[in-house]
Scaffold this motif. Structure first.
Motif, PDB file in Angstrom:
ATOM      1  N   ALA A  77       0.710  -1.171  -0.083  1.00  7.57           N
ATOM      2  CA  ALA A  77      -0.104  -0.020  -0.072  1.00  7.57           C
ATOM      3  C   ALA A  77       1.031   1.353  -0.154  1.00  7.57           C
ATOM      4  O   ALA A  77       0.631   2.188  -0.718  1.00  7.57           O
ATOM      5  N   ALA A  78       1.900   1.050   0.839  1.00  5.32           N
ATOM      6  CA  ALA A  78       2.908   2.452   0.878  1.00  5.32           C
ATOM      7  C   ALA A  78       3.453   2.877  -0.613  1.00  5.32           C
ATOM      8  O   ALA A  78       3.814   3.889  -0.803  1.00  5.32           O
ATOM      9  N   PRO A  88       4.061   8.950   8.705  1.00  6.99           N
ATOM     10  CA  PRO A  88       3.670   8.343  10.006  1.00  6.99           C
ATOM     11  C   PRO A  88       4.327   6.572  10.001  1.00  6.99           C
ATOM     12  O   PRO A  88       4.753   6.264  10.833  1.00  6.99           O
ATOM     13  N   LEU A  89       4.532   6.461   8.759  1.00 11.57           N
ATOM     14  CA  LEU A  89       5.131   4.977   8.348  1.00 11.57           C
ATOM     15  C   LEU A  89       6.875   5.060   8.592  1.00 11.57           C
ATOM     16  O   LEU A  89       7.432   3.935   8.414  1.00 11.57           O
ATOM     17  N   ARG A  98       9.576   0.741   5.967  1.00 15.50           N
ATOM     18  CA  ARG A  98      10.188   1.886   6.141  1.00 15.50           C
ATOM     19  C   ARG A  98      11.462   1.802   4.956  1.00 15.50           C
ATOM     20  O   ARG A  98      11.524   2.880   4.401  1.00 15.50           O
ATOM     21  N   ALA A  99      11.841   0.946   4.137  1.00 15.76           N
ATOM     22  CA  ALA A  99      12.516   0.891   3.092  1.00 15.76           C
ATOM     23  C   ALA A  99      11.478   1.517   1.871  1.00 15.76           C
ATOM     24  O   ALA A  99      11.996   2.255   1.104  1.00 15.76           O
ATOM     25  N   VAL A 100      10.389   1.152   1.844  1.00 17.07           N
ATOM     26  CA  VAL A 100       9.464   1.837   0.905  1.00 17.07           C
ATOM     27  C   VAL A 100       9.367   3.357   1.028  1.00 17.07           C
ATOM     28  O   VAL A 100       9.407   4.281   0.056  1.00 17.07           O
ATOM     29  N   ILE A 110      13.223  12.250   5.869  1.00 17.81           N
ATOM     30  CA  ILE A 110      13.853  10.579   6.289  1.00 17.81           C
ATOM     31  C   ILE A 110      15.210  10.647   6.649  1.00 17.81           C
ATOM     32  O   ILE A 110      15.831   9.482   6.643  1.00 17.81           O
ATOM     33  N   ALA A 111      15.930  11.935   6.798  1.00 19.88           N
ATOM     34  CA  ALA A 111      17.312  11.868   7.266  1.00 19.88           C
ATOM     35  C   ALA A 111      17.633  10.970   8.206  1.00 19.88           C
ATOM     36  O   ALA A 111      18.516   9.957   8.169  1.00 19.88           O
TER      37      ALA A 111
END
Length: 266
Positions: A77-78, A88-89, A98-100, A110-111
């Protein structure tokens, strides 16, 4: 496929191992339009391919599943949901999610994923980062992350990775580092690194490797080396190296003039 073989296929199940049923599915309208199909295109199925087909055909539904308890559904879904819904993910417990997020969100958001505990997330960051942030990833504790980093940093930075503890990383350094500093890797203790070095050195520089302990390195010297490197290899312990060195030496050396070939001029 025959009717009998189709009937033999296992019944689709959800992520908890329960049979997938369309009776209580909230997507009755989508099913009526043929945009989902039990056992093939289904968001309730446990198989990622079937879930992905559902989101591919119904991207507007992705945002409804970003908090689903099954990580595979959240991950897929991401990939389709609006970027504005992804922050939020960043703290999702599943590294695939988190990789997506690391692939899709702007770097400014996303630093901190650069220091994610899972290497697959850090590998994504190494693909995207630039400048000092990327250079810092050459010191990552995981060789796979460092390997991605050395593939993306500018060549001027690569000498700092010549002594990396992992030979795969050093091989990549040898393939990308500037030619003027490549000889510093001539005597690396791993033959695969020396092979990568030998494939790039100038022919005149290969004489330094004529006594290498690995026959693959010596064969490259016989194949690419200047004339000065070939005589000793003509007596190499390996017959293929010997033959290649002899063939190249014969091809590179000028033929000696033959006296009287054309006879005296009148």
């Amino acid at each position: 496929m025959t009717a009998g073989s189709h009937a033999a296929l296992p019944e689709p199940t959800d992520w908890l191992g329960r049979p997938v049923s369309c009776v209580d599915c909230p997507h009755e309208e989508i099913r009526a339009e043929g945009r989902c199909d039990r056992g093939r295109i289904c968001v309730r199925d446990r198989r990622a391919r079937r879930i992905d087909r559902f989101f591919a055909g119904n991207p507007g539904e992705a945002e409804k599943y970003l908090s689903h308890p099954y990580f595979e559904i959240r991950t897929l879904a991401a990939r389709r949901a609006s970027l504005f819904l992804l922050p939020p993910l960043i703290d999702d417990p599943e590294p695939d999610v988190r990789a997506v997020v690391a692939q899709r969100l702007p770097l400014a958001r996303i630093a901190r994923l650069r220091d994610d505990p899972d290497r697959k997330v850090r590998m994504v960051m190494a693909q995207r980062l630039e400048g000092a942030a990327l250079v810092g990833m050459l010191a990552d504790p995981d060789y796979a992350v460092r390997l991605v980093a050395v593939r993306h940093v500018p060549p001027d930075v690569l000498p700092s990775a010549m002594q990396d503890p992992d030979p795969q990383v050093r091989c990549e350094v040898a393939r990308r580092v500037k030619a003027d500093v490549l000889p510093a890797m001539l005597y690396d203790n791993d033959p695969l690194v020396r092979i990568a070095v030998a494939e790039r050195l100038e022919p005149s520089q290969l004489v330094a490797l004529v006594d290498d302990e690995d026959l693959r390195v010596r064969w490259i010297v016989a194949e690419r080396g200047a004339v000065a490197a070939l005589p000793s290899l003509c007596n190499d312990v390996d017959p293929e190296v010997r033959q290649r060195a002899r063939d190249r030496l014969a091809a590179l050396q000028p033929a000696e003039p033959q006296e009287g070939r054309h006879g005296p001029r009148a």
